[in-house]
Enzyme design. Structure first.
Site, mmCIF file in Angstrom:
data_model
loop_
_atom_site.group_PDB
_atom_site.id
_atom_site.type_symbol
_atom_site.label_atom_id
_atom_site.label_comp_id
_atom_site.label_asym_id
_atom_site.label_seq_id
_atom_site.Cartn_x
_atom_site.Cartn_y
_atom_site.Cartn_z
ATOM 1 N N HIS A 160 14.988 32.561 91.793
ATOM 2 C CA HIS A 160 14.150 33.673 91.349
ATOM 3 C C HIS A 160 14.986 34.613 90.472
ATOM 4 C CE1 HIS A 160 14.911 37.265 94.307
ATOM 5 N NE2 HIS A 160 16.003 36.548 94.210
ATOM 6 N N CYS A 201 20.434 40.849 90.912
ATOM 7 C CA CYS A 201 19.231 40.012 91.013
ATOM 8 C C CYS A 201 18.484 39.917 89.694
ATOM 9 C CB CYS A 201 18.292 40.558 92.088
ATOM 10 S SG CYS A 201 18.983 40.389 93.730
ATOM 11 N N HIS A 212 19.056 33.008 89.876
ATOM 12 C CA HIS A 212 19.934 32.673 90.994
ATOM 13 C C HIS A 212 18.985 32.212 92.097
ATOM 14 C CE1 HIS A 212 18.617 36.716 91.959
ATOM 15 N NE2 HIS A 212 18.933 36.483 93.213
ATOM 16 N N HIS A 229 18.193 31.336 96.678
ATOM 17 C CA HIS A 229 18.469 31.587 98.090
ATOM 18 C C HIS A 229 17.930 30.452 98.957
ATOM 19 C CE1 HIS A 229 19.590 35.730 97.187
ATOM 20 N NE2 HIS A 229 18.476 35.868 96.506
ATOM 21 N N ASP A 232 9.436 25.464 98.026
ATOM 22 C CA ASP A 232 10.704 24.788 98.278
ATOM 23 C C ASP A 232 11.170 24.002 97.055
ATOM 24 O OD1 ASP A 232 12.919 24.060 99.784
ATOM 25 O OD2 ASP A 232 11.990 22.173 100.370
ATOM 26 N N HIS A 233 12.428 24.245 96.673
ATOM 27 C CA HIS A 233 13.004 23.626 95.478
ATOM 28 C C HIS A 233 12.190 23.985 94.228
ATOM 29 C CE1 HIS A 233 15.410 21.566 98.449
ATOM 30 N NE2 HIS A 233 16.234 21.193 97.482
ATOM 31 N N GLU A 239 16.074 36.744 103.328
ATOM 32 C CA GLU A 239 16.557 36.304 102.021
ATOM 33 C C GLU A 239 18.020 35.873 102.101
ATOM 34 O OE1 GLU A 239 15.938 38.181 97.621
ATOM 35 O OE2 GLU A 239 17.337 39.205 98.932
#
Lengths: 139, 139, 139, 139, 139, 139
Positions: F16, F35, F41, F43, F81-82, F128
């Site tokens: 994100h 961020c 980047h 998480h 996810d991914h 997070e």
């Protein structure tokens, strides 16, 4: 007097099985999934007991944590650790061995004895696996 | 080519009991403690499988982790998760259900199938509780 | 006989300070950072003791884990838990209270008593914080 | 506007002792157990600070987390980390160094400075060990 | 002089993608699974750097941990944290952004600078998720 | 009938970026810190979904946990996810990819489908990093 919440974690490793004897294996599997496996399975349960109370101005704590821990171990852990929840545990007799029922039964076991050491029970939380937990507030 | 070690964690929840049928309950308790409890108990086991190998220069990895995970789940987790180690698990038949024996048996189950996906088994580690684990290197 | 490694975790909460009395506060701060603070600080230390051995074919384990745990608690935890590493601990007398020195001293405390219960010490690991740990293999 | 709760964890390693100077060592031990040990002990404390607020429609957050973290570190962590709770910490002067008192004192330290960065304090939680924690909601 | 191993954990949150530009999306998916997703994904990576050395008899440690931490942050974390491994990181240029390649590249970045603060690199371990990690020993 | 709270954890790894396109890089950095890094980047997010309900007397649980897990995976995890939260996720379109907004959007995605399997949503919690989490109660 300020009010604080104090939580103690204790652990127990136990076997259990989720099923209703009046149902077929297939029906039990539909309702309880793998947890209905007939030969038992088990977990490292984590039990978090939270008590609530005014902070004793003289001693700086809600209650002596040693006493809380002792009550939990005497009333609950000693009956559950390295035991079978369905077979061995008096306070689970006649109940399905779900985490929800376990939380309620542990609440009932602990509420009065905790009061006797000066601690008002606020929450029982049981972590069955790293992905699942149940909380009960006595409601 | 540089050599790296790749570890995959998988989990299973199982029941077991440590005891020798030829011994009395007292003797079993002396040898195995609470783990000899007749009605079973259980754990959330964590299994860490480490493979070792040269890093494929073209693909940048030792082996496709998906394949490693699939082998572990097919050969080991599917047989142990929500099962009874003493009763249900073919590769534990006739063995005491200790963490040590489990590690060795899992090594035997995984060594060849991992080779077939290009991964050389290096270590099997089993964490039985947050306080106990066993490692086996195939020696 | 296959060889396995068995690890037991025990915990202790202790105070300590890193400093050399012959040095100034500034020099101690340069060498040991915040850990040289004169009024002590402390940690929840985690101690991981690994023993190594052939798996007893009859009993399926390297050694009775209860005995290992008992040795660690008698020899080490009882002397460190809720104590001051610099002041209270006989086996740390005259040594800087670093994690490295603690690991070596614990090795010396445990090696012989573990042998007496049939366990050969392989590694002492001490986790001082979630970001730092030291391992010692007796070399 | 929807309301969310934002929690920041910060950590500190500190020494402390629970005792009342007017009591004998025996009496202190009865009331505070091992925590009354005269030469101090210590912990890796984890502090969880929760703030509550409407989500800023323009920026998508309750408050800039960096500011929250900075306040916690300036007002609390810098005074507690690698320090002695009984001796070194101005906002604990004259109070027993219990986790409950620490939670209340930290609440008082943080409430106003957090408001100044736009964050309303909701809860202070302190984890003393992996088995014990205290929560305070300002009541 | 006894030899100890000292490990420091540092963390970074980064985006990455596994793919070979000369391959089709389908082929990349076959080789790298979900990790080949074109719009990136990311992780909270944990980096564990282990150094090995004789314990300095005078100072009681292998090396000043602050220096080790500083080297890791200057050389590695500052370049990876809140960055894109494929695009932003000079020492990953031209390499597939696998955990294995990351471990080797971090080894190369750290080996010499750690020597300059008196620390011999022993192992680089990277935990990508709670289920996967890679270790590299410079071989 | 007693009321219990049941929590299921699911995980997703995503990329994100926090920024407002109408602002300069400098302004975005001031508001969102690291961020706002342009190349993304990511998480390893942990999502904790809590449902609340009376315990079914016949089945001993609030709701079949498998169904809860399935809803979360179908509606939320499969989309996150991914993936890239800013680009790929339909229910985040036009919103800043903050943890707060993610929590609210996930609440909206889950509320109705959970009701359809008999579960009343009580809380969405998103972790997070190990130091930051957000909770949303639908208020």
């Amino acid at each position: 007097m300020p009010i604080a919440y104090l939580t103690r974690r204790e652990r127990f490793s136990a076997a259990h099985r989720l099923y209703k004897p009046e149902f077929s294996d297939e029906e039990n599997f539909r309702l309880f999934g793998q947890c209905s496996h007939p030969n038992w399975h088990g977990h490292n349960y984590e039990l978090f007991v939270t008590v609530k109370g005014e902070i004793n101005q003289d001693l700086g704590y809600v209650v002596n944590l040693k006493l809380v821990s002792q009550v939990i171990r005497d009333r609950v852990i000693s009956k559950l650790d390295h035991k079978n929840v369905n077979i061995d545990v008096d306070f689970m007799r006649g109940m399905l061995a779900t985490t929800e029922n376990l939380a309620i039964a542990i609440w009932k076991e602990l509420e009065q004895p905790l009061l006797e050491v000066g601690a008002q029970l606020h929450r029982v939380k049981i972590k069955e696996t790293e992905n699942n937990f149940v909380e009960y507030y006595g409601e």
